[in-house]
Design an enzyme around this catalytic site. Sequence first.
Site, PDB file in Angstrom:
ATOM      1  N   ALA A  23       0.811  -1.221   0.000  1.00 34.07           N
ATOM      2  CA  ALA A  23       0.000   0.000   0.000  1.00 34.07           C
ATOM      3  C   ALA A  23       0.846   1.274   0.000  1.00 34.07           C
ATOM      4  O   ALA A  23       0.431   2.298  -0.555  1.00 34.07           O
ATOM      5  CB  ALA A  23      -0.926  -0.002   1.212  1.00 34.07           C
ATOM      6  N   ARG A  35      -5.973   0.864   6.556  1.00 32.43           N
ATOM      7  CA  ARG A  35      -5.471   0.320   7.820  1.00 32.43           C
ATOM      8  C   ARG A  35      -4.825   1.396   8.685  1.00 32.43           C
ATOM      9  O   ARG A  35      -4.719   1.250   9.890  1.00 32.43           O
ATOM     10  CB  ARG A  35      -4.442  -0.788   7.551  1.00 32.43           C
ATOM     11  CG  ARG A  35      -5.055  -2.063   7.016  1.00 32.43           C
ATOM     12  CD  ARG A  35      -4.031  -3.181   6.961  1.00 32.43           C
ATOM     13  NE  ARG A  35      -4.578  -4.333   6.285  1.00 32.43           N
ATOM     14  CZ  ARG A  35      -4.600  -4.493   4.980  1.00 32.43           C
ATOM     15  NH1 ARG A  35      -4.101  -3.546   4.195  1.00 32.43           N
ATOM     16  NH2 ARG A  35      -5.124  -5.551   4.412  1.00 32.43           N
ATOM     17  N   HIS A 120      -3.984  -9.160  -5.498  1.00 35.76           N
ATOM     18  CA  HIS A 120      -5.330  -8.909  -4.967  1.00 35.76           C
ATOM     19  C   HIS A 120      -6.293  -8.389  -6.024  1.00 35.76           C
ATOM     20  O   HIS A 120      -7.356  -7.876  -5.698  1.00 35.76           O
ATOM     21  CB  HIS A 120      -5.249  -7.943  -3.786  1.00 35.76           C
ATOM     22  CG  HIS A 120      -4.472  -8.496  -2.637  1.00 35.76           C
ATOM     23  ND1 HIS A 120      -3.831  -7.710  -1.699  1.00 35.76           N
ATOM     24  CD2 HIS A 120      -4.217  -9.787  -2.261  1.00 35.76           C
ATOM     25  CE1 HIS A 120      -3.206  -8.482  -0.813  1.00 35.76           C
ATOM     26  NE2 HIS A 120      -3.427  -9.737  -1.134  1.00 35.76           N
ATOM     27  N   CYS A 149     -25.143  -6.775 -15.599  1.00 32.54           N
ATOM     28  CA  CYS A 149     -24.598  -7.036 -16.929  1.00 32.54           C
ATOM     29  C   CYS A 149     -25.546  -6.559 -18.028  1.00 32.54           C
ATOM     30  O   CYS A 149     -26.755  -6.803 -17.974  1.00 32.54           O
ATOM     31  CB  CYS A 149     -24.320  -8.527 -17.068  1.00 32.54           C
ATOM     32  SG  CYS A 149     -23.659  -9.025 -18.676  1.00 32.54           S
ATOM     33  N   THR A 190       5.459  -1.939   2.120  1.00 35.74           N
ATOM     34  CA  THR A 190       4.630  -2.964   2.748  1.00 35.74           C
ATOM     35  C   THR A 190       5.221  -3.347   4.100  1.00 35.74           C
ATOM     36  O   THR A 190       6.442  -3.435   4.249  1.00 35.74           O
ATOM     37  CB  THR A 190       4.492  -4.222   1.874  1.00 35.74           C
ATOM     38  OG1 THR A 190       3.774  -5.224   2.600  1.00 35.74           O
ATOM     39  CG2 THR A 190       5.847  -4.772   1.464  1.00 35.74           C
ATOM     40  N   SER A 191       4.338  -3.575   5.064  1.00 32.73           N
ATOM     41  CA  SER A 191       4.788  -3.982   6.390  1.00 32.73           C
ATOM     42  C   SER A 191       4.914  -5.493   6.504  1.00 32.73           C
ATOM     43  O   SER A 191       5.283  -6.020   7.555  1.00 32.73           O
ATOM     44  CB  SER A 191       3.815  -3.463   7.457  1.00 32.73           C
ATOM     45  OG  SER A 191       2.489  -3.848   7.145  1.00 32.73           O
ATOM     46  N   ILE A 231       9.264   5.390  -0.520  1.00 30.96           N
ATOM     47  CA  ILE A 231       9.629   4.525  -1.642  1.00 30.96           C
ATOM     48  C   ILE A 231       9.792   5.327  -2.936  1.00 30.96           C
ATOM     49  O   ILE A 231      10.686   5.076  -3.740  1.00 30.96           O
ATOM     50  CB  ILE A 231       8.588   3.386  -1.818  1.00 30.96           C
ATOM     51  CG1 ILE A 231       8.972   2.440  -2.949  1.00 30.96           C
ATOM     52  CG2 ILE A 231       7.182   3.930  -2.035  1.00 30.96           C
ATOM     53  CD1 ILE A 231      10.140   1.563  -2.656  1.00 30.96           C
TER      54      ILE A 231
END
Length: 240
Positions: A23, A35, A120, A149, A190-191, A231
């Site tokens: 994330a 989170r 995911h 649809c 990421t943790s 990052i």
Amino acid sequence: MTDIEKLQAIVDGSDNIVFFGGAGVSTESGIPDFRSVDGLYHQKYDYPPETILSAEFYYSNTEDFFKFYRDKMIVPNVKPNKAHTALARLEEIGKLKAVITQNIDGLHQMAGSKRVYELHGSVLRNYCENCGKFYGIEKITGTKGVPTCDECGGRIKPDVVLYGEMLDDDCIRGAAEAVSKADTLIIGGTSLVVYPAAGLINYFNGRHLILINKSRTSADSAAELVIHDSIGEVLGALRI
């Protein structure tokens, strides 16, 4: 030698790099990580995000699911950041062999990355549960209530992995294979607490394990280089 210089030397000497991100890669593009937000969603919704984003809730409270999904999981007008751009460039010059992401926003592909394992799923893909026809994100954003649809009237489900659902076998297998072949594994944003995705690190047999995250992770002690920083700033500082 600075941490950036050490990272630069490792990247320069590697020809099979794999990046595994979470994330934190997307938050720098303005996509919130639910989170890390204390009680924010609880002010508006009767259930915590983990409950709403579960398969059980989707099937039993579908309309409430889509209210939350449209409101919180789809962030309009987001753009790739320096991390996405740097990774796409590393792939373009042949050093990066795969991106493995826990994010569902499609920003790596938007930046130009070609080999992306979306553990995911993606908010950009949606499919009819009845006939299997696929739709883009506009089928969700451009409708209200439960989307159906155009072909058969079946319910359309986002192609994302909800809590309680299994990861796609082909995706997790491909990601594990990419990690096992890498000479350098860069883990960023990421943790490493969400499994089974975090378990992919166990497939790494290469030379250089690098951790880039603002906070400590369970794998810091095993890494050759740990950088507790943004990052985007770190990867954006590389000469590629």
